[in-house]
Design an enzyme around this catalytic site. Structure first.
Site, PDB file in Angstrom:
ATOM      1  CG  HIS A 132      -1.522  -0.908   0.921  1.00  0.00           C
ATOM      2  ND1 HIS A 132      -2.689  -1.419  -0.250  1.00  0.00           N
ATOM      3  CD2 HIS A 132      -2.526  -1.378   2.120  1.00  0.00           C
ATOM      4  CE1 HIS A 132      -3.364  -2.366   0.028  1.00  0.00           C
ATOM      5  NE2 HIS A 132      -3.495  -2.580   1.561  1.00  0.00           N
ATOM      6  CG  HIS A 203      -7.521  -0.991   2.842  1.00  0.00           C
ATOM      7  ND1 HIS A 203      -7.814  -1.817   4.115  1.00  0.00           N
ATOM      8  CD2 HIS A 203      -6.885  -1.825   2.709  1.00  0.00           C
ATOM      9  CE1 HIS A 203      -7.987  -2.782   3.799  1.00  0.00           C
ATOM     10  NE2 HIS A 203      -6.425  -2.895   3.048  1.00  0.00           N
ATOM     11  CD  GLU A 340      -7.659  -4.068  -0.594  1.00  0.00           C
ATOM     12  OE1 GLU A 340      -6.375  -2.919  -0.370  1.00  0.00           O
ATOM     13  OE2 GLU A 340      -8.210  -4.916   0.416  1.00  0.00           O
TER      14      GLU A 340
END
Length: 377
Positions: A132, A203, A340
């Protein structure tokens, strides 16, 4: 005379403070709890509302969706996302509740990729891989916020060349819109002055039950995908796109999450549950539902639409059960799920995957629509 003047000033201040009484939010959140300063930039809570009463709260710290209030089957307004009720708890947490993820959502193997014969090294924050965008990814940045109307929030951020090891000055704009069909429409846009890689997503952790501290194992899920990306022990794709048929990852028809989440299937064991990228059949057609989730308790339905080729379904496997969220609610193990929308994990190192390269003169555009409705139980 002086005393009279002091009394008059106090009275004016009292009237002013009454006039500035904080807006009462359906979620029960307080805007004042999000007013702070992070790295010299102001943070706040922004409220989006449609004409039907849907309420979405977003903070510009990490572009995080703090609450989404939608009606359940009986009409009761219900918060369907996890998070915190103040900015301090977000700062203290290393989690991604509701976060805007970038510069690259999901994993890049060994925090390393090569683009145009140049090697780039990224932070290794997940078993030797970059996850991420690293520990100081977009989810930790304060975004510039503009609210042009009550339904819309526009967030912008300049990710400078070299930030977290990524090349190029990346200008990013993310627009959140509460639509009249009770959907949250997220539009991601970006441009760069140098070749780079980009994979933006959200998220949010969803629980549709309306029950505080409930798990999502009783939720039903459907993902319109015939294949998924096979992963190794570190959850890095092997490059194989395997069929879901005859595996617990076959979610082409509504299935109870708890029925497959602990099956002795190698991929499920590696993920400690569901934590995989599904290769969507829609092939970028945003009019086709990519995924659907239903709570048998509340009757709330979540449908996901996207122009992305994949979606990561994560079933809250790493939730410890000790995290206190909004209003002191203890979030249990598998207390939420994430969907996601994305390009595939480790795409910069996988030439067979759809490319995540963005070059000068090109426009990055990604959309994700989270649409809520109800079904009779």
């Amino acid at each position: 005379m002086k005393r009279t003047w002091i009394v008059l000033v106090m009275a004016i201040n009292l009237l002013w403070s009454c006039g500035e009484k904080e807006e009462q939010l359906i979620s029960g959140l307080e805007k004042a709890a999000f007013v702070s300063e992070v790295n010299g930039k102001p943070t706040a809570l922004y409220v989006l509302k449609n004409e039907k009463g849907m309420e979405v709260c977003v903070t510009n710290y990490g572009g995080r969706i703090v609450s989404v209030m939608v009606p359940d089957e009986s009409g009761k307004m219900t918060d369907v996302v996890l998070g915190y009720d103040n900015i301090a708890d977000y700062l203290a947490s290393d989690g991604n509740f509701g976060a805007l993820i970038g510069r690259y959502g999901n994993r890049i193997a060994q925090g390393l990729f090569v683009l145009d014969s140049v090697e780039y090294r990224l932070p290794q924050n997940n078993n030797g891989n970059c996850l991420h965008g690293g520990p100081e990814g977009f989810h930790t940045q304060v975004w510039e916020a503009v609210q042009p109307d009550k339904k819309t929030l526009e967030l912008t951020y300049l990710s400078k060349d070299g930030e977290a090891g990524f090349p190029g000055n990346l200008k990013v704009k993310v627009t959140y819109t509460a639509t009249e069909d009770n959907a949250l429409d997220i539009r991601y846009e970006a441009t760069t002055d140098q070749a780079t890689v980009v994979n933006l997503t959200n998220h949010s952790y969803f629980n549709l039950s309306g029950i505080e501290g409930d798990q999502i194992t009783d939720h039903l899920i459907r993902i319109d995908a015939d294949r998924y990306t096979v992963v190794d022990s570190l959850l890095i794709p092997t490059s194989e796109l395997a069929p879901v048929e005859d595996t617990p990852l076959d979610l082409r028809r509504l299935a109870v999450i708890g029925a497959g989440i602990d099956q002795p299937f190698e991929q499920i064991v590696l993920g400690r549950g569901y934590d995989h990228n599904w290769v969507l059949n829609a092939n970028g057609d945003i009019t086709k539902p990519a995924a659907k989730v239903v709570s048998p308790v509340s009757g709330i339905v979540l449908e996901v639409y996207t122009n992305e080729p994949g979606v990561q379904f994560y079933s809250g496997n790493a939730m410890s059960g000790s995290d206190k969220g909004k209003f002191g609610i203890l979030y249990p193990h598998r207390g939420a799920l994430c969907l996601e929308t994305q390009h595939f994990p480790d795409s910069p190192n996988q030439p067979g995957f759809p490319s995540t390269t963005l070059r000068p003169g090109e426009n990055y555009l990604s959309r994700c629509i989270y649409r809520f409705s109800t079904e009779h139980k």
